[in-house]
Scaffold this motif. Structure first.
Motif, PDB file in Angstrom:
ATOM      1  N   ASN A   6       1.034  -0.954  -0.367  1.00 52.63           N
ATOM      2  CA  ASN A   6      -0.213   0.409   0.019  1.00 52.63           C
ATOM      3  C   ASN A   6       0.488   1.668   0.234  1.00 52.63           C
ATOM      4  OD1 ASN A   6      -2.124  -1.442   0.025  1.00 52.63           O
ATOM      5  ND2 ASN A   6      -2.256  -1.748   2.624  1.00 52.63           N
ATOM      6  N   LEU A   7       2.151   1.291   0.633  1.00 55.66           N
ATOM      7  CA  LEU A   7       2.978   2.518   0.958  1.00 55.66           C
ATOM      8  C   LEU A   7       3.181   2.664  -0.539  1.00 55.66           C
ATOM      9  CD1 LEU A   7       3.931   4.568   2.329  1.00 55.66           C
ATOM     10  CD2 LEU A   7       6.149   2.763   3.266  1.00 55.66           C
ATOM     11  N   GLN A   8       3.722   1.594  -1.169  1.00 57.04           N
ATOM     12  CA  GLN A   8       4.376   1.567  -2.293  1.00 57.04           C
ATOM     13  C   GLN A   8       3.616   2.060  -3.981  1.00 57.04           C
ATOM     14  OE1 GLN A   8       6.304  -1.773  -3.942  1.00 57.04           O
ATOM     15  NE2 GLN A   8       8.074  -0.662  -4.974  1.00 57.04           N
ATOM     16  N   ARG A   9       2.645   1.529  -3.387  1.00 54.59           N
ATOM     17  CA  ARG A   9       1.443   2.260  -4.801  1.00 54.59           C
ATOM     18  C   ARG A   9       1.162   3.440  -4.334  1.00 54.59           C
ATOM     19  NH1 ARG A   9      -4.624   0.066  -5.064  1.00 54.59           N
ATOM     20  NH2 ARG A   9      -4.683   1.229  -7.331  1.00 54.59           N
ATOM     21  N   LEU A  10       1.286   3.928  -3.581  1.00 56.70           N
ATOM     22  CA  LEU A  10       0.768   5.313  -2.473  1.00 56.70           C
ATOM     23  C   LEU A  10       2.136   6.307  -3.102  1.00 56.70           C
ATOM     24  CD1 LEU A  10       0.093   5.542   1.353  1.00 56.70           C
ATOM     25  CD2 LEU A  10      -1.367   6.620  -0.401  1.00 56.70           C
ATOM     26  N   GLU A  11       3.339   5.844  -3.348  1.00 61.08           N
ATOM     27  CA  GLU A  11       4.527   6.855  -3.760  1.00 61.08           C
ATOM     28  C   GLU A  11       4.888   7.121  -4.744  1.00 61.08           C
ATOM     29  OE1 GLU A  11       7.221   5.391  -0.051  1.00 61.08           O
ATOM     30  OE2 GLU A  11       7.429   3.981  -1.892  1.00 61.08           O
ATOM     31  N   THR A  12       3.418   5.162  -5.664  1.00 57.56           N
ATOM     32  CA  THR A  12       4.027   5.601  -7.134  1.00 57.56           C
ATOM     33  C   THR A  12       2.875   5.612  -8.664  1.00 57.56           C
ATOM     34  OG1 THR A  12       3.718   3.350  -7.185  1.00 57.56           O
ATOM     35  CG2 THR A  12       5.627   3.604  -7.219  1.00 57.56           C
ATOM     36  N   ASP A  13       1.562   5.831  -7.095  1.00 51.62           N
ATOM     37  CA  ASP A  13       0.174   6.065  -8.237  1.00 51.62           C
ATOM     38  C   ASP A  13      -0.528   7.188  -7.797  1.00 51.62           C
ATOM     39  OD1 ASP A  13      -2.142   5.575  -9.364  1.00 51.62           O
ATOM     40  OD2 ASP A  13      -2.923   3.538  -8.697  1.00 51.62           O
ATOM     41  N   LYS A  14      -0.555   8.587  -7.948  1.00 49.88           N
ATOM     42  CA  LYS A  14      -1.127   9.284  -7.796  1.00 49.88           C
ATOM     43  C   LYS A  14      -2.390   9.726  -7.374  1.00 49.88           C
ATOM     44  CE  LYS A  14      -1.111  11.748 -12.486  1.00 49.88           C
ATOM     45  NZ  LYS A  14      -0.247  12.614 -13.321  1.00 49.88           N
ATOM     46  N   TYR A  15      -3.418   8.560  -8.824  1.00 52.26           N
ATOM     47  CA  TYR A  15      -4.691   8.050  -8.393  1.00 52.26           C
ATOM     48  C   TYR A  15      -4.902   7.538  -7.321  1.00 52.26           C
ATOM     49  CZ  TYR A  15      -5.114   9.366 -13.244  1.00 52.26           C
ATOM     50  OH  TYR A  15      -5.139  10.417 -14.255  1.00 52.26           O
ATOM     51  N   TYR A  16      -4.465   6.734  -6.676  1.00 55.71           N
ATOM     52  CA  TYR A  16      -4.263   5.843  -5.124  1.00 55.71           C
ATOM     53  C   TYR A  16      -3.832   6.715  -4.602  1.00 55.71           C
ATOM     54  CZ  TYR A  16      -3.602   2.084  -1.950  1.00 55.71           C
ATOM     55  OH  TYR A  16      -4.158   1.876  -0.664  1.00 55.71           O
ATOM     56  N   PHE A  17      -2.984   8.022  -4.349  1.00 54.49           N
ATOM     57  CA  PHE A  17      -2.847   8.720  -3.520  1.00 54.49           C
ATOM     58  C   PHE A  17      -4.217   9.963  -3.199  1.00 54.49           C
ATOM     59  CE2 PHE A  17      -1.138  13.352  -1.492  1.00 54.49           C
ATOM     60  CZ  PHE A  17      -1.003  12.862  -0.860  1.00 54.49           C
ATOM     61  N   PHE A  18      -4.512  10.067  -3.922  1.00 56.66           N
ATOM     62  CA  PHE A  18      -5.566  11.145  -3.713  1.00 56.66           C
ATOM     63  C   PHE A  18      -7.088  10.482  -3.442  1.00 56.66           C
ATOM     64  CE2 PHE A  18      -2.550  13.742  -5.912  1.00 56.66           C
ATOM     65  CZ  PHE A  18      -2.260  15.502  -5.496  1.00 56.66           C
ATOM     66  N   GLU A  19      -6.855   9.305  -3.783  1.00 54.95           N
ATOM     67  CA  GLU A  19      -8.086   8.180  -3.679  1.00 54.95           C
ATOM     68  C   GLU A  19      -7.985   8.684  -2.177  1.00 54.95           C
ATOM     69  OE1 GLU A  19     -10.073   3.659  -3.807  1.00 54.95           O
ATOM     70  OE2 GLU A  19      -8.584   4.514  -5.618  1.00 54.95           O
ATOM     71  N   ILE A  20      -7.513   8.024  -1.472  1.00 51.30           N
ATOM     72  CA  ILE A  20      -7.280   7.518  -0.035  1.00 51.30           C
ATOM     73  C   ILE A  20      -7.450   9.435   0.908  1.00 51.30           C
ATOM     74  CG2 ILE A  20      -5.556   6.935   1.746  1.00 51.30           C
ATOM     75  CD1 ILE A  20      -7.139   5.041   0.277  1.00 51.30           C
ATOM     76  N   GLN A  21      -7.076   9.962   0.301  1.00 51.64           N
ATOM     77  CA  GLN A  21      -7.059  11.822   0.717  1.00 51.64           C
ATOM     78  C   GLN A  21      -8.591  11.893   0.223  1.00 51.64           C
ATOM     79  OE1 GLN A  21      -5.121  14.205   1.560  1.00 51.64           O
ATOM     80  NE2 GLN A  21      -2.993  12.700   1.698  1.00 51.64           N
ATOM     81  N   GLY A  22      -8.920  11.674  -0.503  1.00 49.04           N
ATOM     82  CA  GLY A  22     -10.444  11.845  -0.602  1.00 49.04           C
ATOM     83  C   GLY A  22     -11.224  10.970   0.873  1.00 49.04           C
ATOM     84  N   ALA A  23     -10.282   9.625   0.971  1.00 45.28           N
ATOM     85  CA  ALA A  23     -11.460   9.074   1.902  1.00 45.28           C
ATOM     86  C   ALA A  23     -11.230   9.438   3.091  1.00 45.28           C
ATOM     87  CB  ALA A  23     -10.697   7.642   1.312  1.00 45.28           C
ATOM     88  N   MET A  24     -10.054   9.832   3.143  1.00 44.54           N
ATOM     89  CA  MET A  24     -10.182  10.314   4.870  1.00 44.54           C
ATOM     90  C   MET A  24     -10.277  11.477   5.624  1.00 44.54           C
ATOM     91  SD  MET A  24      -5.691  10.119   5.639  1.00 44.54           S
ATOM     92  CE  MET A  24      -5.612  11.212   4.437  1.00 44.54           C
ATOM     93  N   GLN A  25     -10.956  12.242   4.046  1.00 42.09           N
ATOM     94  CA  GLN A  25     -11.998  13.238   4.628  1.00 42.09           C
ATOM     95  C   GLN A  25     -13.066  13.334   4.531  1.00 42.09           C
ATOM     96  OE1 GLN A  25     -11.947  16.088   1.095  1.00 42.09           O
ATOM     97  NE2 GLN A  25      -9.421  16.791   1.665  1.00 42.09           N
ATOM     98  N   ALA A  26     -13.268  12.107   3.282  1.00 40.85           N
ATOM     99  CA  ALA A  26     -15.325  11.358   3.594  1.00 40.85           C
ATOM    100  C   ALA A  26     -15.259  10.934   5.538  1.00 40.85           C
ATOM    101  CB  ALA A  26     -14.942  11.097   2.979  1.00 40.85           C
ATOM    102  N   ALA A  27     -14.298   9.926   5.496  1.00 36.62           N
ATOM    103  CA  ALA A  27     -14.527   9.649   6.823  1.00 36.62           C
ATOM    104  C   ALA A  27     -14.529  10.897   8.604  1.00 36.62           C
ATOM    105  CB  ALA A  27     -12.855   8.379   7.139  1.00 36.62           C
ATOM    106  N   TYR A  28     -13.505  11.846   8.415  1.00 31.85           N
ATOM    107  CA  TYR A  28     -13.966  12.165   9.260  1.00 31.85           C
ATOM    108  C   TYR A  28     -16.141  13.126   9.217  1.00 31.85           C
ATOM    109  CZ  TYR A  28      -9.031  12.306  10.836  1.00 31.85           C
ATOM    110  OH  TYR A  28      -8.042  12.225  11.448  1.00 31.85           O
ATOM    111  N   ASP A  29     -15.259  13.307   8.242  1.00 29.52           N
ATOM    112  CA  ASP A  29     -17.541  14.135   7.385  1.00 29.52           C
ATOM    113  C   ASP A  29     -18.107  13.796   7.980  1.00 29.52           C
ATOM    114  OD1 ASP A  29     -16.561  16.154   6.534  1.00 29.52           O
ATOM    115  OD2 ASP A  29     -16.519  15.847   4.492  1.00 29.52           O
ATOM    116  N   ASN A  30     -18.312  11.549   8.303  1.00 25.31           N
ATOM    117  CA  ASN A  30     -18.536  11.096   8.818  1.00 25.31           C
ATOM    118  C   ASN A  30     -18.469  10.836  10.284  1.00 25.31           C
ATOM    119  OD1 ASN A  30     -20.707   9.726   6.451  1.00 25.31           O
ATOM    120  ND2 ASN A  30     -18.982  10.834   5.081  1.00 25.31           N
ATOM    121  N   GLY A  31     -18.310  11.204  10.754  1.00 29.62           N
ATOM    122  CA  GLY A  31     -17.556  11.007  12.565  1.00 29.62           C
ATOM    123  C   GLY A  31     -17.497   9.708  12.716  1.00 29.62           C
TER     124      GLY A  31
END
Length: 257
Positions: free
Chosen positions: A167-192
Motif C-alpha cells: 500500500n505504501l509503495q502504491r501511494l508513492e508511485t500511483d497519484k490516483y491512489y494517493f488522492f483517492e486515499i486523501q478523499g477517503a480520509m476527508q469523507a471519514a472525518y465528515d462521517n464522524g
C-alpha cells in the motif's frame, strides 16, 4: 482542507498573475513575463515558483542548501535531513529513544535539536528551511540510519505487513491512489469516523506514512490542479459508502441552518 488549501494557492497565483500584467505595462522584467506566461499556459508550478521568488520566498523546487547558511547548520550533529526523517519516523510509531540510538546521540541532544529546528522553521520568513525540511520529509527510505527503523510503538492493525508495504509503495508511485486515499480520509472525518484510525485499519499505515509518501504529489501544483476534481469524486464515493455502512447521515448532513 486539502481543497481549501489548493483554492487559496490558486487564488494567490491568479492575484500574482494579474499583478504581473499590470506591472508589465510599466516594466519589462523577466520575472513578470515568466509568471504571466506560465499562468496563462496552465503551468501552476512554474507560476508559483516564479511568483514566490519575486516575493523573496523559497519553494521546495527552489530551496537552496548553502553549507554556510547558519539556519541549516546541524544541531548537536542532527542535520535537517535527520530531523525531518526523525519526525516522520516518530509519526510511524518510533520512539525518541529509537531515533537517538540510531543517530548516536543522547535524548537531551535530540530534544534541543527539535526545539531549534522548529524555531528556525517558524522564524525563517523566506520559507527556505521549511522547504528543505518538506523535501526531506518525503525521503524517509533514503536515510541510511533512520530509514530502516521499525517502530517500537507501531499502531495495532490486522493488515499484514507485506500488504501495508505494498500500500505504501502504491501511494508513492500511483497519484490516483494517493488522492483517492486523501478523499477517503476527508469523507471519514465528515462521517464522524477517525480518519487516522481508518488508515491504520484499512491500509496498515499511519497519517505520517501517507503524508511522507505523497510529498511529491502535494508539492507539485500541476498535479494538484489535475487531481483535485478526482479527489472530490472519490470523497463523494467514500462518503456514500461510510454513510451506508453506518446506516445514518454524516455529521455534516446533521447540521441544520
Amino acid at each position: 482542507m486539502f481543497k481549501k488549501l489548493f483554492k487559496g494557492l490558486t487564488d494567490n497565483l491568479e492575484d500574482m498573475a494579474k499583478k504581473a500584467v499590470t506591472e508589465q505595462q510599466n516594466s519589462n522584467t523577466n520575472n513578470n513575463k515568466d509568471l504571466f506566461d506560465a499562468y496563462m499556459q496552465g503551468n501552476y508550478q512554474k507560476a508559483f515558483d516564479t511568483g514566490a521568488a519575486s516575493a523573496g520566498y523559497s519553494t521546495m523546487n527552489t530551496a537552496t542548501e548553502d553549507p554556510n547558511d547558519p539556519q541549516l547548520q546541524p544541531v548537536h550533529g542532527v542535520t535537517i535531513f535527520d530531523y525531518a526523517v526523525g519526525a516522520a519516523k516518530l509519526g510511524e510509531g518510533c520512539t525518541e529513544e529509537q531515533i537517538c540510538r540510531a543517530l548516536g546521540i543522547e535524548r537531551p541532544m535530540w530534544d534541543e535539536a527539535q526545539v531549534t529546528w522548529n524555531n528556525r522553521m517558524r522564524d525563517d520568513k523566506s520559507f527556505n528551511v521549511v522547504s528543505v525540511y518538506s523535501k526531506y520529509f518525503g525521503m524517509v527510505k533514503e536515510h541510511e540510519k533512520l530509514g530502516v527503523l521499525q517502530p517500537d510503538n507501531a499502531p495495532a492493525t490486522q493488515v499484514e505487513s507485506e500488504t501495508a508495504k505494498a500500500n505504501l509503495q502504491r501511494l508513492e508511485t500511483d497519484k490516483y491512489y494517493f488522492f483517492e486515499i486523501q478523499g477517503a480520509m476527508q469523507a471519514a472525518y465528515d462521517n464522524g469516523i477517525d480518519g487516522a484510525q481508518w488508515l491504520i485499519d484499512e491500509l496498515g499505515l499511519t497519517v505520517s506514512q501517507v503524508n511522507s509518501a505523497g510529498t511529491q504529489w502535494m508539492n507539485d501544483f500541476n498535479i494538484m490542479a489535475q487531481m483535485i476534481d478526482y479527489q472530490d469524486q472519490k470523497k463523494k464515493e467514500y462518503s456514500e459508502r461510510f454513510s451506508s455502512e453506518s446506516g445514518a447521515n454524516g455529521i455534516v448532513d446533521d447540521i441544520k441552518f
